[in-house]
Design a protein around this motif. Structure first.
Motif, PDB file in Angstrom:
ATOM      1  N   THR A 197       0.809  -8.083   2.944  1.00 61.98           N
ATOM      2  CA  THR A 197       0.982  -6.643   3.162  1.00 61.98           C
ATOM      3  C   THR A 197      -0.338  -5.984   3.546  1.00 61.98           C
ATOM      4  OG1 THR A 197       2.743  -6.618   1.502  1.00 61.98           O
ATOM      5  CG2 THR A 197       1.798  -4.491   2.134  1.00 61.98           C
ATOM      6  N   PRO A 198      -0.394  -5.307   4.675  1.00 60.85           N
ATOM      7  CA  PRO A 198      -1.620  -4.588   5.024  1.00 60.85           C
ATOM      8  C   PRO A 198      -1.896  -3.463   4.027  1.00 60.85           C
ATOM      9  CG  PRO A 198      -0.112  -4.720   6.903  1.00 60.85           C
ATOM     10  CD  PRO A 198       0.660  -5.141   5.706  1.00 60.85           C
ATOM     11  N   VAL A 199      -3.162  -3.188   3.802  1.00 62.60           N
ATOM     12  CA  VAL A 199      -3.524  -1.992   3.042  1.00 62.60           C
ATOM     13  C   VAL A 199      -3.396  -0.814   3.999  1.00 62.60           C
ATOM     14  CG1 VAL A 199      -5.314  -0.783   1.759  1.00 62.60           C
ATOM     15  CG2 VAL A 199      -5.060  -3.264   1.511  1.00 62.60           C
ATOM     16  N   THR A 200      -2.308  -0.066   3.844  1.00 61.05           N
ATOM     17  CA  THR A 200      -2.080   1.082   4.740  1.00 61.05           C
ATOM     18  C   THR A 200      -2.980   2.240   4.367  1.00 61.05           C
ATOM     19  OG1 THR A 200       0.198   0.379   5.105  1.00 61.05           O
ATOM     20  CG2 THR A 200      -0.322   2.666   5.596  1.00 61.05           C
ATOM     21  N   ILE A 201      -3.143   2.476   3.072  1.00 64.16           N
ATOM     22  CA  ILE A 201      -4.080   3.482   2.583  1.00 64.16           C
ATOM     23  C   ILE A 201      -4.875   2.858   1.448  1.00 64.16           C
ATOM     24  CG2 ILE A 201      -4.372   5.710   1.416  1.00 64.16           C
ATOM     25  CD1 ILE A 201      -3.444   6.194   4.192  1.00 64.16           C
TER      26      ILE A 201
ATOM     27  N   VAL B 259      -3.341  -6.366   0.756  1.00 56.01           N
ATOM     28  CA  VAL B 259      -3.201  -6.292  -0.691  1.00 56.01           C
ATOM     29  C   VAL B 259      -3.338  -7.709  -1.225  1.00 56.01           C
ATOM     30  CG1 VAL B 259      -1.682  -5.649  -2.590  1.00 56.01           C
ATOM     31  CG2 VAL B 259      -1.741  -4.255  -0.502  1.00 56.01           C
ATOM     32  N   PRO B 260      -4.198  -7.945  -2.205  1.00 54.36           N
ATOM     33  CA  PRO B 260      -4.508  -9.313  -2.632  1.00 54.36           C
ATOM     34  C   PRO B 260      -3.273 -10.157  -2.926  1.00 54.36           C
ATOM     35  CG  PRO B 260      -5.968  -7.775  -3.723  1.00 54.36           C
ATOM     36  CD  PRO B 260      -4.953  -6.949  -2.993  1.00 54.36           C
ATOM     37  N   GLY B 261      -3.289 -11.384  -2.385  1.00 49.88           N
ATOM     38  CA  GLY B 261      -2.223 -12.333  -2.637  1.00 49.88           C
ATOM     39  C   GLY B 261      -0.951 -12.069  -1.876  1.00 49.88           C
TER      40      GLY B 261
ATOM     41  N   ASP C 250       6.451   5.719  -2.278  1.00 51.92           N
ATOM     42  CA  ASP C 250       7.740   6.073  -1.668  1.00 51.92           C
ATOM     43  C   ASP C 250       7.807   5.665  -0.198  1.00 51.92           C
ATOM     44  OD1 ASP C 250       8.609   7.143  -4.022  1.00 51.92           O
ATOM     45  OD2 ASP C 250       8.516   9.238  -3.396  1.00 51.92           O
ATOM     46  N   PHE C 251       6.644   5.536   0.439  1.00 51.47           N
ATOM     47  CA  PHE C 251       6.603   5.285   1.882  1.00 51.47           C
ATOM     48  C   PHE C 251       6.119   3.877   2.225  1.00 51.47           C
ATOM     49  CE2 PHE C 251       6.150   9.847   1.261  1.00 51.47           C
ATOM     50  CZ  PHE C 251       7.067  10.351   2.160  1.00 51.47           C
ATOM     51  N   VAL C 252       5.139   3.380   1.492  1.00 48.83           N
ATOM     52  CA  VAL C 252       4.581   2.044   1.740  1.00 48.83           C
ATOM     53  C   VAL C 252       4.489   1.315   0.401  1.00 48.83           C
ATOM     54  CG1 VAL C 252       3.371   2.436   3.914  1.00 48.83           C
ATOM     55  CG2 VAL C 252       2.280   3.134   1.783  1.00 48.83           C
ATOM     56  N   PRO C 253       5.627   0.959  -0.170  1.00 48.28           N
ATOM     57  CA  PRO C 253       5.588   0.293  -1.479  1.00 48.28           C
ATOM     58  C   PRO C 253       4.748  -0.974  -1.439  1.00 48.28           C
ATOM     59  CG  PRO C 253       7.768   0.113  -0.453  1.00 48.28           C
ATOM     60  CD  PRO C 253       7.003   1.099   0.342  1.00 48.28           C
ATOM     61  N   GLY C 254       3.809  -1.037  -2.362  1.00 43.16           N
ATOM     62  CA  GLY C 254       2.920  -2.200  -2.408  1.00 43.16           C
ATOM     63  C   GLY C 254       1.853  -2.207  -1.348  1.00 43.16           C
ATOM     64  N   GLY C 255       1.699  -1.125  -0.580  1.00 45.35           N
ATOM     65  CA  GLY C 255       0.752  -1.088   0.533  1.00 45.35           C
ATOM     66  C   GLY C 255      -0.497  -0.272   0.269  1.00 45.35           C
TER      67      GLY C 255
END
Length: 491
Positions: A207-211, A202-204, A244-249
């Protein structure tokens, strides 16, 4: 479960009362119930992501002739493996979902097997969901569109063609199967289910982009009509669930128009299509947590389509999701002390571990992917190595008869002495191993250096004493016993 059933019933009653022209249904997904459904109906025969066509074919064929699914063989792959479609429901809203058109992108296929188990169950307090889907939708699932690629865990099909770049030409047998299925069904909605590499962030942020989500463009101008706008609303609803599961992901995938791509063409054919890309999540190498997320978001999106509650979301909410960046690596070392030609300097190193298929398993080969000022980059594992210096390791002087002669405790002892590699006299039939060492039979490893493209096998030392080892791209703190599962290979 009663609360969830009541919620669905309430929504259906609300829809009937509001009339055809008013679709702003207020619906809040019960994510805890959806997560519990996954745990209940998870397909137990699939536990890792390198399964093959032979593993899922029995799960499909056992449903043939049953009362829940209509199973059809749409055709065969280049190497004559059957490609199936499973139909569920008889409602007016037609939805097509296809997975694994890239053979090494299996996460959604696992989730579809779990979803099939859920859809054919009953008496668990969630029959109202199944009734809703049966009466409001007709679901057309095509799992594992590329079985030849899946069997050898490669992206392309047996003709070396990327199936997701064959929607225009239809040159492959698998591409034509999907094109013909779309023509026959004429779906109103579509789900293009993929995996992407785990190095998007996720830019900046670290955090990995999970989805990653995308409502693909249907033209080069990336215009928004009702079809694409509805896909954006569905994606916005998916994003809310994922928070709910990967906030910010969550991020958006690149929306550049691709005239050869299936998602772009499905959008232009009138199917509101959402691309779901399964990325990375720390501690989930086999993507079993991301499998769970796929189950939850696909099931909930189908509920939203069935009751048209996705209209409660705004296109601007989708547009606000950031586009993914690609500044993530397996290991990021900052401020590593190094020297060359009598010049001392500090440098950041990013390291990746590339997977190599070995039967139904894999091993990794490491490489240094970037060198220099990497302050805007991140790693799944990071270390500020200020005060530590790059140190090349030594090969142990003993030649061991076999890998079994070296224990984890011995391996850690060798690392603490500055030995990073050992030689074995005999090659076992199974060359995968889980030791934190470079193990070789005849070909000695190349000496280490902090240079771009080199293998990551070295130490970080202070006052000449190794404190950390980087072995085949794994960062190892030598003061503790590692808890990592090493995926290494005897050379």
């Amino acid at each position: 479960m009663k609360h969830f059933a009541y919620l669905i019933t309430f929504i259906l009653i609300s829809a009937a009362c509001q009339g055809v022209g008013q679709r702003q249904l207020m619906y809040t997904p019960d994510t805890a119930k959806l997560a519990k459904a996954f745990e209940t109906y998870r397909e137990p025969t699939i536990t890792h992501r390198r399964f093959k066509h032979a593993d899922i074919e029995p799960l499909i064929l056992k449903r043939k002739g049953g009362q829940v699914f209509e199973v059809t063989q749409l055709g065969v792959s280049v190497l004559k493996k059957p490609i199936y479609q499973l139909k569920y429901g008889a409602g007016p809203k037609k939805v097509m979902l296809w997975s694994q058109m890239h053979g090494n992108e299996p996460t959604a296929t696992m989730a579809l097997m779990d979803l099939f188990n859920f859809l054919e169950a009953e008496g668990d307090g969630m029959d109202s969901i199944r009734s809703l889907l049966k009466t409001a939708t007709s679901l057309y699932f095509i799992p594992m569109l590329n079985p030849d690629g899946a069997d050898v865990f490669t992206r392309r099909n047996a003709m070396d063609v990327d199936l997701n770049r064959d929607a225009r030409a239809g040159a492959t047998v698998e591409g034509r199967i999907l094109i013909n299925a779309a023509k026959a069904v004429q779906p109103r909605y579509g789900f293009n289910l993929h995996d992407m590499n785990i190095y998007y962030n996720v830019p900046g942020t670290p955090t990995p982009v999970t989805i990653a989500l995308l409502a693909p463009a249907y033209n080069a101008e990336r215009d928004i009509n009702q079809v694409r706008g509805d896909a954006m609303k569905i994606a916005a609803g998916i994003n809310r669930v994922l928070q709910d599961f990967v906030p910010g992901g969550v991020a958006k995938y690149d929306d550049t128009y691709t005239p050869r791509g299936f998602g772009d063409n499905f959008q232009s054919w009138g199917a509101s299509t959402v691309l779901i890309e399964s990325g990375g999540y720390k501690g989930d190498p086999e993507k079993q947590f991301i499998r769970k997320l796929n189950f939850i978001i696909i099931l909930n999106a189908l509920i939203e389509i069935a009751q048209e509650s996705y209209h409660q979301y705004d296109i601007d909410e989708y547009e606000a999701i950031p586009f993914s960046d690609s500044k993530l690596s397996d290991v990021l070392l900052r401020n590593v002390g190094a020297s060359r030609d009598s010049i001392s300097y500090k440098v950041d190193l990013s390291i990746n571990r590339d997977e190599q298929t070995e039967g139904s398993d894999y091993y990794v080969q490491s490489r240094i992917t970037d060198v220099g000022d990497l302050r805007e980059s991140y790693g799944y594992a990071e270390l500020d190595a200020d005060g530590y210096y790059f140190m090349a390791g030594k090969i142990h002087p003993n030649v061991f008869g076999s890998i079994e002669e070296v224990s984890l405790e011995q391996a850690m002892g060798y690392l603490r002495q500055g030995y990073y590699a050992v030689q074995v006299a005999r090659l076992p039939e199974q060359r995968l191993h889980g030791l934190p060492l470079v193990v070789f039979h005849q070909r000695s490893p190349v000496p280490a250096s902090p240079n771009l493209g080199r293998e990551a096998n070295f130490f970080l030392a202070r006052d000449g004493v190794p404190a950390y080892a980087i072995i085949n791209g794994y960062l190892i703190d030598l003061s503790v016993t590692p808890q990592v599962e090493f995926k290494n290979y005897i050379r």
